[in-house]
Design a protein around this motif. Structure first.
Motif, PDB file in Angstrom:
ATOM      1  N   VAL A   1       0.847  -1.203   0.000  1.00 34.91           N
ATOM      2  CA  VAL A   1       0.000   0.000   0.000  1.00 34.91           C
ATOM      3  C   VAL A   1       0.882   1.253   0.000  1.00 34.91           C
ATOM      4  CG1 VAL A   1      -1.672   1.341   1.348  1.00 34.91           C
ATOM      5  CG2 VAL A   1      -1.979  -1.138   1.091  1.00 34.91           C
ATOM      6  N   ALA A   2       1.946   1.239   0.815  1.00 32.11           N
ATOM      7  CA  ALA A   2       2.833   2.403   0.896  1.00 32.11           C
ATOM      8  C   ALA A   2       3.484   2.683  -0.465  1.00 32.11           C
ATOM      9  CB  ALA A   2       3.899   2.179   1.969  1.00 32.11           C
TER      10      ALA A   2
ATOM     11  N   ASP B   1      -7.047   3.846  -5.883  1.00 28.14           N
ATOM     12  CA  ASP B   1      -7.478   3.223  -4.627  1.00 28.14           C
ATOM     13  C   ASP B   1      -6.422   2.188  -4.205  1.00 28.14           C
ATOM     14  OD1 ASP B   1      -8.750   1.735  -2.650  1.00 28.14           O
ATOM     15  OD2 ASP B   1     -10.663   1.611  -3.724  1.00 28.14           O
ATOM     16  N   ALA B   2      -5.431   2.666  -3.436  1.00 25.56           N
ATOM     17  CA  ALA B   2      -4.265   1.829  -3.100  1.00 25.56           C
ATOM     18  C   ALA B   2      -4.642   0.608  -2.253  1.00 25.56           C
ATOM     19  CB  ALA B   2      -3.212   2.670  -2.373  1.00 25.56           C
ATOM     20  N   GLU B   3      -5.589   0.762  -1.342  1.00 26.32           N
ATOM     21  CA  GLU B   3      -5.994  -0.365  -0.480  1.00 26.32           C
ATOM     22  C   GLU B   3      -6.638  -1.477  -1.300  1.00 26.32           C
ATOM     23  OE1 GLU B   3      -5.700  -1.187   2.662  1.00 26.32           O
ATOM     24  OE2 GLU B   3      -5.038   0.662   3.651  1.00 26.32           O
TER      25      GLU B   3
ATOM     26  N   ARG C   1       0.981   4.229  -2.759  1.00 26.19           N
ATOM     27  CA  ARG C   1       0.773   5.652  -2.400  1.00 26.19           C
ATOM     28  C   ARG C   1       1.938   6.507  -2.889  1.00 26.19           C
ATOM     29  NH1 ARG C   1      -2.343   4.286   3.043  1.00 26.19           N
ATOM     30  NH2 ARG C   1      -4.392   4.075   2.035  1.00 26.19           N
ATOM     31  N   ASP C   2       3.153   5.942  -2.830  1.00 25.84           N
ATOM     32  CA  ASP C   2       4.305   6.655  -3.414  1.00 25.84           C
ATOM     33  C   ASP C   2       4.067   6.891  -4.898  1.00 25.84           C
ATOM     34  OD1 ASP C   2       5.596   6.514  -0.995  1.00 25.84           O
ATOM     35  OD2 ASP C   2       7.011   4.926  -1.584  1.00 25.84           O
TER      36      ASP C   2
ATOM     37  N   VAL D   1       1.224   7.316  -6.403  1.00 22.60           N
ATOM     38  CA  VAL D   1       0.271   8.420  -6.551  1.00 22.60           C
ATOM     39  C   VAL D   1       1.009   9.746  -6.336  1.00 22.60           C
ATOM     40  CG1 VAL D   1      -1.799   9.524  -5.598  1.00 22.60           C
ATOM     41  CG2 VAL D   1      -1.722   7.015  -5.864  1.00 22.60           C
ATOM     42  N   ALA D   2       1.808   9.800  -5.270  1.00 18.16           N
ATOM     43  CA  ALA D   2       2.535  11.044  -4.943  1.00 18.16           C
ATOM     44  C   ALA D   2       3.478  11.439  -6.084  1.00 18.16           C
ATOM     45  CB  ALA D   2       3.309  10.862  -3.639  1.00 18.16           C
TER      46      ALA D   2
END
Lengths: 187, 187
Positions: free
Chosen positions: B128-129, B145-147, B132-133, B135-136
């Motif tokens: 997940v992290a 939707d990372a989850e 999210r990276d 996306v950032a």
């Protein structure tokens, strides 16, 4: 008379699923099912010669997969119907409590592996067929990988059921469908 | 001396994983592990007061998850590294043969459920992290939707391992990543 036979058959199948869920495959036996359903062991063996034939009949009879068609909406909507049914089967139904025991039994009993792999493949087939309809209808891109998508969709739902305390509910299905089917190809 | 202790610890953990894979959780006991690893039962209990503490230590020590960073390439490439490791852990390693037994044990032993759910959550967190990276960094869309994606990616790999005769191999990972991460957002 036919109705009575059908009722008895249903009682046997329900007893089998309940016992399998409680005890797991190794401790699950014809004697206990006969007792629980109130039939003789010889009747049981006449109709279901093996434990796995009884389990197969029970899952096929008691966990009927819907067959959404064009009248049920777009392919995305039909995929959602199929997956909602899977989330319900894996939460509310006695079917859910059998799955861990069947998975464990695949390791020690080749006949259970044959059954479970074949059963899962047949259930997945309907999802793959729907996704291919989506490609044919232009709802999904021409190069959409229906096999991988069916595995990711079913896999997400089984994973949440088996590996987390928080199984997917019917309401969680749209987000999963949106992620895996993407927004390409239009609706 | 420290080296000898470390070697013995490693032998105990390997013996525990092997026995758990062979026997399942219910039949897995401290006595058999002590025998197999050649240590006394009291030594075993001093370091690992419960079966589940021994399993937790064994899985954390013997199945080390990679920690891909920016030097390993784009987020897609780093996700691929993490998932390739998962396919390898679920095919070649002794870890693979423990999973069905642990899943079955979650039903009857709340301490196993607590352990397995927490272990899976921590493994999923790294995925997940990474997403999210992505996306950032603009590699994935802002509303990705990372989850759900982490669940679909891990779920597909576990599903193929548990419910089919054909577990995902490392070479199958790129198609899965391409499907779930899509082609949106650029690389």
């Amino acid at each position: 008379m036919d109705k009575r036979i059908e009722r008895t058959r249903h009682e046997v199948l329900s007893a089998a699923i309940a016992l399998l869920g409680e005890r797991g495959y190794a401790a699950f036996n014809m004697e206990a099912i006969a007792d629980k359903a109130g039939v003789s062991k010889s009747t049981l063996y006449r109709h279901w010669p093996t434990k796995v034939s009884l389990i197969a009949d029970a899952l096929n009879t008691l966990n009927v997969q819907p067959r959404p068609g064009p009248a049920d909406g777009t392919v995305r909507e039909r995929v959602t119907i199929l997956l909602r049914h899977l989330t319900e089967a894996l939460t509310a139904s006695p079917f859910a409590s059998c799955i861990p025991g069947l998975i464990e039994a695949t390791k020690h009993h080749p006949e259970v592996a044959d059954f479970l792999y074949d059963y899962s493949a047949r259930r997945r087939e309907r999802l793959v067929a729907l996704l291919r309809d989506g490609v044919a209808a232009g709802e999904l891109p021409a190069d959409f990988d229906a096999e991988t998508a069916a595995t990711a969709l079913s896999g997400a739902i089984f994973y949440r059921c088996l590996m987390t305390p928080d199984p997917y509910q019917a309401k969680d299905v749209p987000a999963l469908v949106a992620l895996v089917l993407g927004s390409q190809g239009g609706t």
